[in-house]
Scaffold this active site. Structure first.
Site, short mmCIF file in Angstrom:
data_model
loop_
_atom_site.label_atom_id
_atom_site.label_comp_id
_atom_site.label_asym_id
_atom_site.label_seq_id
_atom_site.Cartn_x
_atom_site.Cartn_y
_atom_site.Cartn_z
N ARG A 85 0.82 -1.21 0.00
CA ARG A 85 0.00 0.00 0.00
C ARG A 85 0.86 1.27 0.00
O ARG A 85 0.40 2.34 -0.37
CB ARG A 85 -0.92 -0.02 1.23
CG ARG A 85 -1.98 1.03 1.22
CD ARG A 85 -3.13 0.70 2.16
NE ARG A 85 -2.68 0.27 3.47
CZ ARG A 85 -3.48 -0.25 4.39
NH1 ARG A 85 -4.76 -0.43 4.12
NH2 ARG A 85 -3.02 -0.62 5.56
N VAL B 143 -10.18 2.09 -3.08
CA VAL B 143 -9.60 0.74 -3.04
C VAL B 143 -8.49 0.64 -2.00
O VAL B 143 -7.95 1.64 -1.53
CB VAL B 143 -9.07 0.33 -4.43
CG1 VAL B 143 -10.19 0.34 -5.45
CG2 VAL B 143 -7.96 1.26 -4.88
N GLU B 144 -8.13 -0.60 -1.65
CA GLU B 144 -7.08 -0.92 -0.67
C GLU B 144 -7.31 -0.21 0.66
O GLU B 144 -6.37 0.28 1.30
CB GLU B 144 -5.69 -0.58 -1.23
CG GLU B 144 -5.27 -1.52 -2.36
CD GLU B 144 -3.81 -1.36 -2.73
OE1 GLU B 144 -3.01 -0.97 -1.85
OE2 GLU B 144 -3.46 -1.64 -3.88
N GLY B 145 -8.54 -0.13 1.09
CA GLY B 145 -8.88 0.52 2.35
C GLY B 145 -9.46 1.89 2.10
O GLY B 145 -8.73 2.82 1.75
#
Length: 765
Positions: free
Chosen positions: A313, A435-437
């Site tokens: 991330r 996305v990704e959190g």
């Protein structure tokens, strides 16, 4: 005697906390997320005593010659082969581009060379993602997923020898197109709500097998994937794997050609044509050996994913966001000098200078943070909190800067077509936010919530001793914690009264730098942050997790301290370039102003009795009267905006790493920009002649030949002025289309019968 009293008070507090239920509950998934990765500068900022001198002595990452050659060769070749307009029409990456991606092993950037990959650094991978994004955000996403959140990284870290030997070379060559399926209709941020399941059973061969059922959505590359990394809740009724009857969340490798696997359907993520869609499975059977890491890793899937995200991330989305910011800055700066109104470039208007200053200053800041963070990864860190800071802040900044760019280019930004250079950046911005959190969750729960326990030097020890019922360990941790709080209170008070002038010396070489005052203020901010974080944890306890407005402000303080430190590190690492000093000053002052705003919001949100009155009254008043930072001055903003308005080395350094395709609208704008700059002296001569009455009052472009006749310009100067006018007219054109074209009726695209058919013509081997 005093020791006995303190021990008794400690024991009383221990018993009270245990009996009152004040210890915050923590689910297994929360604990695994908390324990994922490690800490770095985030822990030092949390301590209240950051060692900036040590930070400055650490190695600063640079691309190797091999990595730079890869960017200059294969990556640019892929960018050249990619036609964004064709992708927009067909919604499919062309076969020729797939061939190049496989041929140059762009799906194996981080896979070790012994397994067929390149083994490139995090900085190189980040730079590759950014360059691809400058040509096509969709193309960048296609390459990013296999190198970031795809199963490849997990296989490198924990895969069995057999898994590595079989899958890693296939992934590197592109023989397998992977994706990772985690999100479900009922389980997004709350992974504990995962309903996809796998049940272990004994097969006819006597070995353990797994029967899988899942329903996933929002999965990038799922429509074309040949290999799923699948997160399921694993059950083992007969404990065949030796991990208990309910091991928990587990990551499994599932070939998509198995019976029962459903892929191919697509979502439409805001019209950005990268493959994204659902995947479902009913009664899919795989060997237990398909668990990533083997059966020994059953139940360890969530921890594995959090470990991967703590590094990935920090690389993937920040790379795209930073490239997007530099792209918008480069386009808007050039357009501001090409587009004219009222007889002058619009970039000369102060109203345009303001967003241009933000574009230049924040592009400098985001690039500083990108490289700085990649350096931490190169040093072996997996800083989970820093990753969250990077993901949240870079994507939010890119969204704001895309809007600034659109404001500057005006109508040219809202008319879609091949000539539009900003629509994709503007349209795609919410994708990175989500996305990704999701960013709201990342800011209010992860950055400070995870950081408060993971980065704090004593909080986790206190919490663990309470959970374990160890009163003696609690007492020892409490004494250390009290010394820590008292020290930070005195330090924050001392630094606040002196505006940071009594901060420890930053430089081991004792040489004053333009960054020294900013380092002092960061030390002051860190001490204040550390003290008030302890206060908040003490007075709110487990309730702090639900106080998003408060934790969000704490997250903002920590974020902007980190981002400002990255700016100062970049300026020092690049040799304190005099021409970059305005950029570094602007970015540092902007960052410290955000820290100041966050502190003001933090104090305003303390609502506990007595302490809340103190925080919202005298403390807030003192915070405003003695600010950590103020907005950069307009004079400084003018200098910073000018960085984007001249085609020189400073602009190249600020917006480097982008791809400009020859003959594209981007290239056309760049050409017009250079000609506008080169012809500016001739245009100035003509304007002076008009004011002197030597030439009639007409537009400068119409007077080139008259100026030659009047002896104002030479033949070459007039030709240059005419070339600049023609290039400007071409650069500011917008696309026009018929109603049929607008409806897409010109498209005659034959859909492949399946994603495998679409990939088959470019199969390797």
């Amino acid at each position: 005697m005093l020791h006995k009293v303190l021990h008794a008070l400690s024991r009383k507090l221990f018993d009270t906390l245990r009996s009152s239920g004040a210890v915050p509950a923590m689910s297994a998934t929360e604990r695994e997320a908390l324990e994922a990765g490690d800490t770095w500068l985030d822990a030092e900022l949390f301590s209240g005593r950051p060692d900036f001198g040590r930070m400055l002595d650490e190695a600063y990452p640079r691309l190797t010659r091999r990595e730079q050659a890869f960017l200059d060769g294969p990556v640019r070749e892929v960018c050249a082969a990619m036609d964004p307009d064709e992708l927009e029409r067909t919604k499919e990456v062309p076969a020729a581009v797939w061939q190049l991606l496989r041929e140059h092993r762009l799906f194996g950037l981080g896979i070790p060379e012994e397994h067929g990959g390149h083994g490139f650094s995090a900085l190189c991978q980040s730079t590759v993602f950014g360059m691809l994004a400058s040509r096509s955000p969709a193309l960048s996403s296609v390459v990013l997923i296999p190198n970031s959140v795809g199963p490849g990284e997990l296989l490198v870290e924990v895969g069995t020898a057999a898994q590595k030997e079989y899958y890693l070379p296939r992934l590197a060559r592109g023989d397998e197109i992977p994706c990772f399926a985690l999100t479900e209709p009922q389980a997004g941020s709350d992974a504990g709500a995962l309903t996809s399941r796998g049940v272990v059973f004994r097969g006819d061969d006597g070995a353990p097998w797994i029967r899988l059922d899942w329903d996933k959505r929002y999965i990038t590359l799922a429509p074309i994937a040949t290999l799923l990394g699948l997160a399921v809740r694993l059950e083992d009724p007969d404990d065949l794997l030796g991990r208990g009857t309910a091991p928990g969340i587990t990551c499994v490798l599932v070939p998509t050609d198995l019976p029962g696997v459903e892929v191919g359907a697509r979502h439409d993520p805001l019209g950005i044509p990268f493959p994204n869609g659902p995947t479902r499975g009913r009664g899919v059977v795989v060997s237990a050996e398909q668990i990533i890491g083997g059966p020994a890793y059953a139940g360890r899937g969530w921890q594995m994913l959090m470990e991967a995200l703590s590094g990935g991330r920090a690389v993937s989305l920040p790379a795209q966001a930073t490239a997007g910011a530099k792209h918008v800055a480069r386009v808007a700066g050039a357009y501001s000098m090409v587009r004219q109104q009222f007889g002058m470039p619009i970039g000369r208007f102060e109203g345009i200078e303001e967003p241009l200053a933000r574009l230049a200053g924040l592009a400098y800041l985001m690039e500083a943070a990108r490289v700085f963070t990649c350096g931490a990864l190169a040093a072996g860190h997996r800083p989970a909190v820093v990753s969250a800071i990077m993901k949240y802040n870079t994507t939010e900044l890119q969204r704001a800067l895309a809007a600034d760019g659109m404001d500057i280019v005006g109508g040219a930004g809202i008319c879609r077509g091949p000539r539009n250079l900003l629509a994709d950046a503007y349209t795609a911005a919410p994708i990175g936010i989500t996305v990704e959190g999701a960013n709201i969750l990342t800011r209010t729960l992860i950055v400070f919530g995870q950081g408060a326990l993971r980065c704090h030097p004593h909080a986790f020890d206190l919490l663990e001793s309470l959970r374990a019922g160890d009163a003696d360990a609690f007492g020892r941790a409490l004494v250390r914690h009290q010394k820590h709080v008292g020290g930070n209170f005195l330090r924050a008070l001392r630094l606040g009264l002196t505006r940071g002038r009594l901060a420890p010396k930053v430089f081991t070489r004792h040489r004053r730098s333009p960054t020294t005052p900013y380092f002092r203020k960061l030390a002051w901010a860190s001490a204040r942050f550390a003290f008030w974080a302890d206060v908040a944890m003490a007075v709110y306890g487990g309730r702090l997790k639900t106080r998003g407005k408060l934790t969000g402000r704490f997250a903002d303080v920590l974020s902007w301290m980190y981002l400002t430190a990255a700016v100062l590190r970049r300026y020092e690492a690049e040799g304190r370039l005099a021409e970059d000093q305005p950029l570094a000053r602007w970015a540092a002052e902007y960052g410290l102003t955000r820290v100041q705003e966050a502190f003001e919001g933090l104090f305003a949100n303390f609502d506990v009795p007595l302490l809340g009155l103190l925080a919202r009254g005298p403390v807030l008043w003192w915070c405003r009267a003695n600010p950590l930072g103020r907005e950069p001055s307009d004079r400084l903003g003018t200098l910073v905006a000018g960085t984007l308005q001249r085609p020189d080395e400073r602009r190249e350094r600020l917006t480097g790493g982008l791809y400009v395709h020859p003959g594209s609208a981007f290239d056309t704008l760049e050409t017009a920009f250079r000609l506008a700059h080169d012809s500016a002296p001739a245009a100035t001569k003509v304007r002076r002649a008009i004011r002197a009455g030597r030439l009639p009052k007409k537009s400068v472009d119409a007077l080139a030949r008259d100026a030659v006749a009047a002896g104002v310009l030479s033949d070459d100067e007039a030709t240059l002025l005419e070339q600049a006018a023609a290039a400007r007219a071409e650069a500011i054109r917008v696309d026009e289309m018929s109603l049929q074209e607008l409806r897409g009726e010109h498209q005659q695209v034959e859909e492949p019968t399946s994603h495998r058919d679409a990939l088959e013509p470019v199969a390797v081997g």
